[in-house]
Design an enzyme around this catalytic site. Sequence first.
Site, mmCIF file in Angstrom:
data_model
loop_
_atom_site.group_PDB
_atom_site.id
_atom_site.type_symbol
_atom_site.label_atom_id
_atom_site.label_comp_id
_atom_site.label_asym_id
_atom_site.label_seq_id
_atom_site.Cartn_x
_atom_site.Cartn_y
_atom_site.Cartn_z
ATOM 1 N N HIS A 46 0.905 -1.236 -0.004
ATOM 2 C CA HIS A 46 -0.033 0.082 -0.099
ATOM 3 C C HIS A 46 0.902 1.237 -0.062
ATOM 4 O O HIS A 46 1.960 1.257 0.073
ATOM 5 C CB HIS A 46 -0.830 -0.017 1.336
ATOM 6 C CG HIS A 46 -2.040 -1.092 1.006
ATOM 7 N ND1 HIS A 46 -2.999 -0.936 2.092
ATOM 8 C CD2 HIS A 46 -2.161 -2.178 0.400
ATOM 9 C CE1 HIS A 46 -3.959 -1.952 1.723
ATOM 10 N NE2 HIS A 46 -3.505 -2.556 0.737
ATOM 11 N N GLU A 48 1.204 3.856 1.840
ATOM 12 C CA GLU A 48 1.928 4.174 3.310
ATOM 13 C C GLU A 48 3.214 3.172 3.648
ATOM 14 O O GLU A 48 4.279 3.691 4.194
ATOM 15 C CB GLU A 48 0.983 4.267 4.256
ATOM 16 C CG GLU A 48 -0.390 5.176 4.197
ATOM 17 C CD GLU A 48 -1.216 4.587 3.672
ATOM 18 O OE1 GLU A 48 -2.433 5.277 3.493
ATOM 19 O OE2 GLU A 48 -1.293 3.544 2.847
ATOM 20 N N CYS A 73 -5.860 2.131 5.740
ATOM 21 C CA CYS A 73 -6.632 1.119 6.017
ATOM 22 C C CYS A 73 -6.080 0.463 7.338
ATOM 23 O O CYS A 73 -5.069 1.089 7.926
ATOM 24 C CB CYS A 73 -6.521 -0.008 5.047
ATOM 25 S SG CYS A 73 -4.705 -0.465 5.047
ATOM 26 N N CYS A 76 -2.090 -0.297 7.145
ATOM 27 C CA CYS A 76 -1.236 1.020 7.119
ATOM 28 C C CYS A 76 -1.464 1.542 8.442
ATOM 29 O O CYS A 76 -0.390 2.110 9.079
ATOM 30 C CB CYS A 76 -1.640 1.714 6.250
ATOM 31 S SG CYS A 76 -1.292 0.749 4.573
#
Length: 140
Positions: A46, A48, A73, A76
């Site tokens: 992801h 991040e 999410c 992260c």
Amino acid sequence: MAVAIEEARKGLAEGGIPIGSVLVKEGHIIGRGHNRRVQEESPVLHAEIDCLKNAGRIGSYRATVLYSTLMPCYLCAGAVVQFGIPKVMVGESENFAGAREFMLSRGVEVVDLDLTACKEMMRRFIAERPDLWNEDIGAD
């Protein structure tokens, strides 16, 4: 946030999901990244996580701020909590509510900037590629 949006656009241009992230320490960008799940065929890359990976080992995260174009999410947000990042600046949470309450419950300051540019970019992507979006958030 402008750099995080630039990262999101870069991911989209690569055929990926348009989410970007930047890590700032003491006023300087020390890491930047974007969602690379599609490009790298990785379930966990992801924006991040890519950003933190690109920042490298920095020791303490106490003086950092994480910027993300979309509310993080749980994956992260877990990294934010794990590393003790005290503040997360978010472009938007309208398209995805994410793990705001989880971060708040762990003492992380979460600021949702509610930016039109971030909302429109995600809204357009979700409409055009619901398959990739649902895969990214774990929806069937």
